[in-house]
Design a protein around this motif. Sequence first.
Motif: not given
Length: 502
Positions: A55-64
């Motif tokens: 979530l912290l290294t892929a999910g949220i960065p890709l959402l941004f």
Amino acid sequence: MQHTSEPKRETFSGRRAFIIAAIGSAVGLGNIWRFPYTTYENGGGAFIIPYLVALLTAGIPLLFLDYAIGHRHRGGAPLSYRRFNRHFETFGWWQVLVNVIIGIYYAVVLGWAAVYTYFSVNGAWGDKPIDFFIGEFLKMGDISQGVSFEFVGMVTGPLIAVWLVALGVLALGVQKGIAKSSGILMPILIVMFLVLVVSSLFLPGAAKGLDALFTPNWDKLTDPSVWIAAYGQIFFSLSICFGIMITYASYLKKNSDLTGSGLVVGFANSSFEVLAGIGVFAALGFMAVSAGQEVSEVAKGGIGLAFFAFPTIINQAPFGEVLGVLFFGSLTFAALTSFISVIEVIISAVQDKLQIGRVKVTFIVGLPMMLVSVVLFGTTTGLPMLDVMDKFVNYFGIVAVAFVSLIAIVANEKLGLLGDHLNETSSFKVGFLWRLCIVVTTGILAFMLFSEGAKVFSEGYEGYPRWFVNTFGWGMAIGLVVVSFLLSRLKWKNEDTAVTGE
């Protein structure tokens, strides 16, 4: 440079409307029927560690990243990618076509869930829910004997109804349609689901189910496939990298807090998944105790959980009808908000390219898709078709387009530009760590894509005939790339709207 199309672009009334719509898109079938079983299969409580890392290294960065692309370039996926770089437009159309495939099959599952909400009241499935679902409800044919397109009334009617409801919402536009429907459906979904979870916790045997779900198997943390499962879950659950968040972010006003909104959406989606895990496994614990079995014998994911296991639970549980309406009603509302977001990606892209009105474009896009959806999935071949298309569009559609587009963005040194745009108005600033996460995630997507590709290529998929998998799996996945390239070659109705730059 000011884009000529910009004044006409619809917007959400504010950040709150955007956040609710984005959560509505992210919270779908995957949260309710995919996350609990994925967690259970991959180390129980221990899986929460790789899940949070993902979530912290892929999910949220890709959402941004998706927010930055859509908000900076003020367009649907093809227009935003084209304004980024003329050669990137193909990625946008590839994402649009992924949504076309998802839209035509997601509608049928939404229709099933709506019908089963009604069936919960009268227990229409009887004592043998599996036989009823496959035999009486779907009237599934034998795929080894070839494809048969005989219409199934119980499936076709609700399927058409679902399409008409969604198209009605979409025709009303971004604020009056998407935002308003999400503002109504999401609170109802949350209340229904909380009641379902609390009710499940009071069932006899609930603790046994929760033990099975949350007891950590630490040995699993050394297994690479568990980490890949965590990244896969985050990736498919958050609606990232296939045009939805690009499109929704393009409807945000100029000075919106992008990263703050992204953090709210990311953590709200994951909170709902954990809540779903508690509710589902409490109910499965009850089912195991009632049947005198272990949880491992009754635990299922996906269609098996919803249409095999839950009807069995509803048959046996006190106030089962209420549980059934809550469960299938939650599935219906979660699927509907996600389905609307999927179709909006296509509508937005076509509207950008052809410059036509909202109502007209909704039906130009929606009616042919409804027709294809009914022919492919309202028939006796619906379930195998759905199974193969879902698998291939997820891995060789979403993961493939994400990998290729991220390579292009990183190679063209565009990450810094997008990071600057995020930092202009956002409360949570991004920098080197964010860019590093994007690069590392690109490598993880490559591993997911090639390992799964090699496996399916050599072993086939789920025992389906090779011609069927080649046609509706590989054929469909390759077709998306070819058609997206051809669409990117079509002229824009107003070339000024497709100018690259600010």
